[in-house]
Design an enzyme around this catalytic site. Structure first.
Site, PDB file in Angstrom:
ATOM      1  N   HIS A 182       0.955  -1.216   0.044  1.00 40.48           N
ATOM      2  CA  HIS A 182      -0.018  -0.234  -0.060  1.00 40.48           C
ATOM      3  C   HIS A 182       0.872   1.192  -0.044  1.00 40.48           C
ATOM      4  O   HIS A 182       1.311   1.935   1.090  1.00 40.48           O
ATOM      5  CB  HIS A 182      -0.884   0.002   1.310  1.00 40.48           C
ATOM      6  CG  HIS A 182      -1.875   1.173   1.506  1.00 40.48           C
ATOM      7  ND1 HIS A 182      -2.748   1.209   0.395  1.00 40.48           N
ATOM      8  CD2 HIS A 182      -1.893   2.207   2.008  1.00 40.48           C
ATOM      9  CE1 HIS A 182      -3.590   2.289   0.841  1.00 40.48           C
ATOM     10  NE2 HIS A 182      -2.925   2.906   1.707  1.00 40.48           N
ATOM     11  N   GLU A 190      -5.080   9.740  -7.589  1.00 38.12           N
ATOM     12  CA  GLU A 190      -6.286  10.263  -6.816  1.00 38.12           C
ATOM     13  C   GLU A 190      -5.962  11.776  -6.359  1.00 38.12           C
ATOM     14  O   GLU A 190      -4.809  11.746  -5.930  1.00 38.12           O
ATOM     15  CB  GLU A 190      -6.561   9.428  -5.568  1.00 38.12           C
ATOM     16  CG  GLU A 190      -7.806  10.058  -4.945  1.00 38.12           C
ATOM     17  CD  GLU A 190      -8.208   9.246  -3.532  1.00 38.12           C
ATOM     18  OE1 GLU A 190      -8.818   9.880  -2.830  1.00 38.12           O
ATOM     19  OE2 GLU A 190      -7.748   8.353  -3.398  1.00 38.12           O
ATOM     20  N   SER A 222      -3.562   5.043   5.126  1.00 33.30           N
ATOM     21  CA  SER A 222      -4.367   5.834   4.507  1.00 33.30           C
ATOM     22  C   SER A 222      -4.839   7.242   4.776  1.00 33.30           C
ATOM     23  O   SER A 222      -4.724   7.506   6.083  1.00 33.30           O
ATOM     24  CB  SER A 222      -5.775   4.951   4.398  1.00 33.30           C
ATOM     25  OG  SER A 222      -6.813   5.636   3.579  1.00 33.30           O
ATOM     26  N   GLY A 223      -4.717   8.204   3.809  1.00 34.51           N
ATOM     27  CA  GLY A 223      -4.681   9.617   4.348  1.00 34.51           C
ATOM     28  C   GLY A 223      -3.625  10.480   4.932  1.00 34.51           C
ATOM     29  O   GLY A 223      -3.603  11.806   5.344  1.00 34.51           O
ATOM     30  N   ASP A 280      -1.130   4.467  -4.866  1.00 36.07           N
ATOM     31  CA  ASP A 280      -1.900   3.449  -3.754  1.00 36.07           C
ATOM     32  C   ASP A 280      -1.582   2.135  -3.727  1.00 36.07           C
ATOM     33  O   ASP A 280      -1.473   1.518  -2.470  1.00 36.07           O
ATOM     34  CB  ASP A 280      -3.460   3.605  -3.905  1.00 36.07           C
ATOM     35  CG  ASP A 280      -4.201   3.296  -2.605  1.00 36.07           C
ATOM     36  OD1 ASP A 280      -3.714   3.792  -1.741  1.00 36.07           O
ATOM     37  OD2 ASP A 280      -5.355   2.454  -2.782  1.00 36.07           O
ATOM     38  N   ARG A 334      17.151  17.726  13.244  1.00 36.44           N
ATOM     39  CA  ARG A 334      17.328  18.749  12.046  1.00 36.44           C
ATOM     40  C   ARG A 334      18.072  18.129  11.116  1.00 36.44           C
ATOM     41  O   ARG A 334      17.905  18.531   9.838  1.00 36.44           O
ATOM     42  CB  ARG A 334      18.000  20.056  12.772  1.00 36.44           C
ATOM     43  CG  ARG A 334      18.150  21.097  11.713  1.00 36.44           C
ATOM     44  CD  ARG A 334      18.867  22.331  12.537  1.00 36.44           C
ATOM     45  NE  ARG A 334      19.124  23.388  11.356  1.00 36.44           N
ATOM     46  CZ  ARG A 334      19.654  24.400  11.802  1.00 36.44           C
ATOM     47  NH1 ARG A 334      20.080  24.608  12.978  1.00 36.44           N
ATOM     48  NH2 ARG A 334      19.985  25.342  10.696  1.00 36.44           N
ATOM     49  N   GLY A 346       3.020   5.036   3.808  1.00 37.52           N
ATOM     50  CA  GLY A 346       2.144   5.685   4.677  1.00 37.52           C
ATOM     51  C   GLY A 346       0.899   5.366   4.977  1.00 37.52           C
ATOM     52  O   GLY A 346       0.234   4.567   3.935  1.00 37.52           O
ATOM     53  N   GLY A 403      -1.199  11.278   2.982  1.00 45.34           N
ATOM     54  CA  GLY A 403      -0.501  12.381   2.177  1.00 45.34           C
ATOM     55  C   GLY A 403       0.324  11.463   0.617  1.00 45.34           C
ATOM     56  O   GLY A 403       1.105  12.279   0.155  1.00 45.34           O
ATOM     57  N   LYS A 404       0.139  10.154   0.661  1.00 45.23           N
ATOM     58  CA  LYS A 404       1.245   9.774  -0.268  1.00 45.23           C
ATOM     59  C   LYS A 404       0.739   9.949  -1.686  1.00 45.23           C
ATOM     60  O   LYS A 404       1.704  10.636  -2.458  1.00 45.23           O
ATOM     61  CB  LYS A 404       0.841   8.135  -0.322  1.00 45.23           C
ATOM     62  CG  LYS A 404       1.245   7.430   0.794  1.00 45.23           C
ATOM     63  CD  LYS A 404       1.172   5.946   0.898  1.00 45.23           C
ATOM     64  CE  LYS A 404      -0.517   5.666   0.643  1.00 45.23           C
ATOM     65  NZ  LYS A 404      -1.409   6.056   1.977  1.00 45.23           N
ATOM     66  N   SER A 405      -0.436  10.127  -2.145  1.00 48.19           N
ATOM     67  CA  SER A 405      -0.789  10.613  -3.356  1.00 48.19           C
ATOM     68  C   SER A 405      -0.566  12.459  -3.527  1.00 48.19           C
ATOM     69  O   SER A 405      -0.237  12.696  -4.712  1.00 48.19           O
ATOM     70  CB  SER A 405      -2.241  10.562  -3.730  1.00 48.19           C
ATOM     71  OG  SER A 405      -2.652   9.180  -3.903  1.00 48.19           O
TER      72      SER A 405
END
Length: 137
Positions: free
Chosen positions: A4, A68, A21-22, A43, A98, A19, A24-26
């Site tokens: 995924h 998406e 779902s949700g 995805d 940092r 990461g 920020g991969k896309s």
């Protein structure tokens, strides 16, 4: 192996974006595509070993060339060819340092450089610079 994950190509090399779902991969893939990256997959990303190299590819013709964009819809993009993964970013984990130490992740028996990327305002630009020029020791 199918993860995924989303994946883009820059100069013939792949950046794997991990990461939940949700996370920020896309969105990260879209931002990098705006800078000229090609879309390998969104995805779902297939990975296969070729000797010591890990190759990323789109695992399904049904999703090839689609990404998406939340609030906009499914967008079409020219599909990039399968490419060697040279860097992995994990959007589930924030970087606290940092100047972080070198981190790695093992995928399919390949040890790859890892960047922790949650909540980083210049993540796309930093990853683009790394993919084009590497990281100073």
């Amino acid at each position: 192996m199918i993860l995924h994950a989303s994946c883009i190509a820059i100069a013939g090399k792949a950046l794997l974006i991990l990461g939940p779902s949700g996370s920020g991969k896309s969105a990260l893939a879209l931002k990098l595509m705006a800078y000229g990256a090609g879309l390998i997959s969104d995805d779902q990303t297939g990975l296969r070993r070729e000797g010591v190299r890990l190759i990323a590819f789109c695992p399904s013709a049904a999703i090839r060339g689609l990404i998406e964009a939340r609030g906009i819809g499914l967008l079409r993009s020219p599909a990039a060819i399968p490419s060697e993964v040279v860097l992995v970013v994990d959007l589930a984990q924030p970087e606290q340092d940092r100047l972080p130490p070198r981190r790695t992740i093992s995928l399919a028996g390949c040890l790859l450089p890892l960047v922790l990327g949650a909540q980083n305002d210049h993540l796309a630009e930093g990853l683009l610079a790394w993919m084009k020029g590497g990281r100073q020791e």
